[in-house]
Design a protein around this motif. Sequence first.
Motif, PDB file in Angstrom:
ATOM      1  N   VAL A 124       1.129  -1.256  -0.111  1.00 44.22           N
ATOM      2  CA  VAL A 124       0.430  -0.215   0.230  1.00 44.22           C
ATOM      3  C   VAL A 124       1.002   0.864  -0.229  1.00 44.22           C
ATOM      4  CG1 VAL A 124      -1.715   1.340   1.488  1.00 44.22           C
ATOM      5  CG2 VAL A 124      -1.703  -1.126   1.472  1.00 44.22           C
ATOM      6  N   SER A 125       0.557   2.051  -0.867  1.00 50.96           N
ATOM      7  CA  SER A 125       1.587   3.313  -1.229  1.00 50.96           C
ATOM      8  C   SER A 125       1.384   4.504  -0.636  1.00 50.96           C
ATOM      9  CB  SER A 125       2.103   3.200  -2.555  1.00 50.96           C
ATOM     10  OG  SER A 125       1.247   3.472  -3.728  1.00 50.96           O
ATOM     11  N   LEU A 126       2.086   5.142  -0.378  1.00 56.62           N
ATOM     12  CA  LEU A 126       1.438   7.136   0.090  1.00 56.62           C
ATOM     13  C   LEU A 126       0.400   7.450  -1.212  1.00 56.62           C
ATOM     14  CD1 LEU A 126       3.476   8.789   2.102  1.00 56.62           C
ATOM     15  CD2 LEU A 126       3.284   9.704  -0.341  1.00 56.62           C
ATOM     16  N   GLY A 127      -0.764   7.826   0.626  1.00 56.25           N
ATOM     17  CA  GLY A 127      -2.028   8.352  -0.053  1.00 56.25           C
ATOM     18  C   GLY A 127      -3.431   7.515   0.103  1.00 56.25           C
ATOM     19  N   SER A 128      -3.148   6.445   0.987  1.00 61.71           N
ATOM     20  CA  SER A 128      -4.105   5.604   0.543  1.00 61.71           C
ATOM     21  C   SER A 128      -5.117   5.618   1.708  1.00 61.71           C
ATOM     22  CB  SER A 128      -3.593   3.986   0.608  1.00 61.71           C
ATOM     23  OG  SER A 128      -2.807   3.945  -0.689  1.00 61.71           O
ATOM     24  N   LEU A 129      -4.483   5.141   2.871  1.00 61.64           N
ATOM     25  CA  LEU A 129      -5.630   5.209   3.903  1.00 61.64           C
ATOM     26  C   LEU A 129      -6.841   6.026   3.894  1.00 61.64           C
ATOM     27  CD1 LEU A 129      -3.255   3.565   6.286  1.00 61.64           C
ATOM     28  CD2 LEU A 129      -4.292   2.069   5.016  1.00 61.64           C
ATOM     29  N   CYS A 130      -6.302   7.285   3.725  1.00 60.16           N
ATOM     30  CA  CYS A 130      -7.666   8.214   4.501  1.00 60.16           C
ATOM     31  C   CYS A 130      -8.832   8.924   3.201  1.00 60.16           C
ATOM     32  CB  CYS A 130      -6.747   9.854   4.188  1.00 60.16           C
ATOM     33  SG  CYS A 130      -6.427  10.213   2.120  1.00 60.16           S
ATOM     34  N   TRP A 131      -8.746   8.070   2.618  1.00 58.47           N
ATOM     35  CA  TRP A 131      -9.939   8.040   1.365  1.00 58.47           C
ATOM     36  C   TRP A 131     -10.736   6.046   1.915  1.00 58.47           C
ATOM     37  CZ3 TRP A 131     -10.531  11.169  -1.233  1.00 58.47           C
ATOM     38  CH2 TRP A 131      -9.274  12.080  -1.618  1.00 58.47           C
ATOM     39  N   LEU A 132     -10.169   5.691   3.987  1.00 54.72           N
ATOM     40  CA  LEU A 132     -11.026   4.495   3.736  1.00 54.72           C
ATOM     41  C   LEU A 132     -12.012   4.634   4.853  1.00 54.72           C
ATOM     42  CD1 LEU A 132      -7.993   2.091   3.099  1.00 54.72           C
ATOM     43  CD2 LEU A 132     -10.124   2.396   1.574  1.00 54.72           C
ATOM     44  N   PRO A 133     -13.091   4.327   5.627  1.00 53.40           N
ATOM     45  CA  PRO A 133     -13.628   5.166   6.411  1.00 53.40           C
ATOM     46  C   PRO A 133     -13.367   4.538   7.375  1.00 53.40           C
ATOM     47  CG  PRO A 133     -15.896   4.515   4.798  1.00 53.40           C
ATOM     48  CD  PRO A 133     -14.046   3.989   4.066  1.00 53.40           C
ATOM     49  N   HIS A 155       3.489   2.711   3.598  1.00 45.33           N
ATOM     50  CA  HIS A 155       4.279   3.829   3.377  1.00 45.33           C
ATOM     51  C   HIS A 155       3.309   4.816   3.028  1.00 45.33           C
ATOM     52  CE1 HIS A 155       7.149   6.669   1.098  1.00 45.33           C
ATOM     53  NE2 HIS A 155       6.301   7.044   2.065  1.00 45.33           N
ATOM     54  N   ASP A 156       2.584   5.799   4.099  1.00 40.68           N
ATOM     55  CA  ASP A 156       1.444   6.359   3.734  1.00 40.68           C
ATOM     56  C   ASP A 156       1.650   7.796   4.558  1.00 40.68           C
ATOM     57  OD1 ASP A 156      -1.194   7.191   2.661  1.00 40.68           O
ATOM     58  OD2 ASP A 156      -2.094   5.873   3.574  1.00 40.68           O
ATOM     59  N   LEU A 160      -0.747  12.433  11.885  1.00 47.39           N
ATOM     60  CA  LEU A 160      -0.606  13.580  12.729  1.00 47.39           C
ATOM     61  C   LEU A 160      -0.551  14.658  11.550  1.00 47.39           C
ATOM     62  CD1 LEU A 160      -0.615  15.021  15.148  1.00 47.39           C
ATOM     63  CD2 LEU A 160       2.302  14.856  15.202  1.00 47.39           C
ATOM     64  N   SER A 161       0.033  14.479  10.359  1.00 46.97           N
ATOM     65  CA  SER A 161      -0.060  15.763   9.539  1.00 46.97           C
ATOM     66  C   SER A 161      -1.031  15.653   8.598  1.00 46.97           C
ATOM     67  CB  SER A 161       1.383  15.260   8.317  1.00 46.97           C
ATOM     68  OG  SER A 161       1.086  14.699   7.711  1.00 46.97           O
ATOM     69  N   ASN A 162      -2.177  14.639   8.558  1.00 39.89           N
ATOM     70  CA  ASN A 162      -3.213  14.796   8.330  1.00 39.89           C
ATOM     71  C   ASN A 162      -4.782  16.000   9.129  1.00 39.89           C
ATOM     72  OD1 ASN A 162      -3.267  13.761   5.847  1.00 39.89           O
ATOM     73  ND2 ASN A 162      -4.121  11.297   6.487  1.00 39.89           N
ATOM     74  N   CYS A 163      -3.795  15.864  10.868  1.00 37.43           N
ATOM     75  CA  CYS A 163      -4.676  16.517  10.935  1.00 37.43           C
ATOM     76  C   CYS A 163      -4.599  18.365  10.949  1.00 37.43           C
ATOM     77  CB  CYS A 163      -4.552  16.644  12.738  1.00 37.43           C
ATOM     78  SG  CYS A 163      -5.021  15.007  13.118  1.00 37.43           S
ATOM     79  N   LEU A 164      -3.430  18.747  10.492  1.00 39.53           N
ATOM     80  CA  LEU A 164      -3.224  20.239   9.643  1.00 39.53           C
ATOM     81  C   LEU A 164      -4.046  20.633   8.715  1.00 39.53           C
ATOM     82  CD1 LEU A 164       0.283  20.633  10.259  1.00 39.53           C
ATOM     83  CD2 LEU A 164      -1.222  20.531  11.965  1.00 39.53           C
ATOM     84  N   ASP A 165      -4.266  22.377   8.823  1.00 41.30           N
ATOM     85  CA  ASP A 165      -5.073  22.539   7.481  1.00 41.30           C
ATOM     86  C   ASP A 165      -4.089  22.158   6.124  1.00 41.30           C
ATOM     87  OD1 ASP A 165      -3.568  24.723   7.962  1.00 41.30           O
ATOM     88  OD2 ASP A 165      -4.769  26.063   8.230  1.00 41.30           O
ATOM     89  N   ASP A 166      -4.511  22.932   5.533  1.00 40.55           N
ATOM     90  CA  ASP A 166      -3.607  22.975   3.603  1.00 40.55           C
ATOM     91  C   ASP A 166      -2.559  23.858   3.975  1.00 40.55           C
ATOM     92  OD1 ASP A 166      -5.838  21.965   2.485  1.00 40.55           O
ATOM     93  OD2 ASP A 166      -6.588  23.190   1.304  1.00 40.55           O
ATOM     94  N   GLY A 167      -3.156  24.626   4.342  1.00 43.21           N
ATOM     95  CA  GLY A 167      -1.529  25.394   4.904  1.00 43.21           C
ATOM     96  C   GLY A 167      -0.416  25.125   5.879  1.00 43.21           C
ATOM     97  N   ALA A 259       5.304  11.172   7.291  1.00 45.44           N
ATOM     98  CA  ALA A 259       4.979  10.051   6.386  1.00 45.44           C
ATOM     99  C   ALA A 259       4.785   8.909   7.366  1.00 45.44           C
ATOM    100  CB  ALA A 259       5.523   9.794   4.615  1.00 45.44           C
ATOM    101  N   PHE A 260       4.558   8.001   7.667  1.00 42.12           N
ATOM    102  CA  PHE A 260       5.025   6.486   7.930  1.00 42.12           C
ATOM    103  C   PHE A 260       5.665   5.346   6.749  1.00 42.12           C
ATOM    104  CE2 PHE A 260       1.875   4.184   8.148  1.00 42.12           C
ATOM    105  CZ  PHE A 260       0.733   4.421   7.957  1.00 42.12           C
TER     106      PHE A 260
END
Length: 268
Positions: A124-133, A155-156, A160-167, A259-260
């Motif tokens: 599973v590569s970067l940008g995946s788990l955030c799409w899963l409920p 690798h995703d 923690l970084s997903n908690c920050l706003d776009d800026g 990332a991790f």
Amino acid sequence: MDKWLETNRANWNDRVGVHVTSRFYDVDGWLRDEPGPTPLEHSALGNVEGLSLVHLQCHFGMDTLRWARVGATVTGVDFSPAAIAEATALAKRAGLNVRSRFVCANVYDAPETLEGQKFDVVYVSLGSLCWLPNIEMWAEVVAKLLRPGGRLYLHDVHPLSNCLDDGGERFAFSYFEAAEPLTFDSDETYTDGGAVTNTTTYEWNHSLAELFGALRESGLVLDAFDELDWTVWPQFPWLVESSEGTWTIPTDRPGMPLAFTLVAHLSD
Ligand SMILES: C[S@@+](CC[C@H](N)C(=O)[O-])C[C@H]1O[C@@H](n2cnc3c(N)ncnc32)[C@H](O)[C@@H]1O
């Protein structure tokens, strides 16, 4: 869940058309340079020649096919028909179609769609788990796809970084998995190359404890875990490109994980 996933699928179908012609993905360069797994991936999984690998949320197959180049037999799964069509075409162009196949399915349906097939590796590569409920249901899927002793490489984006706003300036979103999704509306994607028409997306964060707990409950044993202070795209406007395609935190900012990576195996 169906309504959320259908909405996300429409957005991803649009993104595929933008991504395949983007400078970010640089398909022509990829065909020319023929990259295999990254050094991180190689040191995590070693020699994969002769192994079977399933890539969940494979997008249009670039990450998947890198493993076919070093001798794995690969299956890519994605719920976007546009992604699967492009991945199949890319495999042909790269001469890797004999060792690869791409299957259109919701990740949660993958074990049934793949008719119970067991794999040596789930990738599973970067940008995946955030799409899963639901992370527990995802871990069950991983366990069902692995043979005993088979390995997961993940690798995703760090939760923690997903908690920050776009800026990247404000703690804006929950660190923990929530029943209701985060709803976004944007015609942009993370690459250059144009806008999308289906602009609504639903996303979810999953804490590390939720991820580790879900893997444990499904019979996976953690072998390695690392937190990375770099990523592969300008996730926040203040990240700096320290080398081509690698974005890091400037020295005047506090360090944080972006990332991790994780390796786990299915217990016998
Ligand atoms: C950010 S992309 C993965 C990118 C990949 N690391 C790459 O660079 O090629 C996320 C992928 O997840 C897929 N996806 C999202 N939700 C999914 C679901 N429920 N089932 C299957 N695929 C899904 C999307 O279609 C998209 O291709």
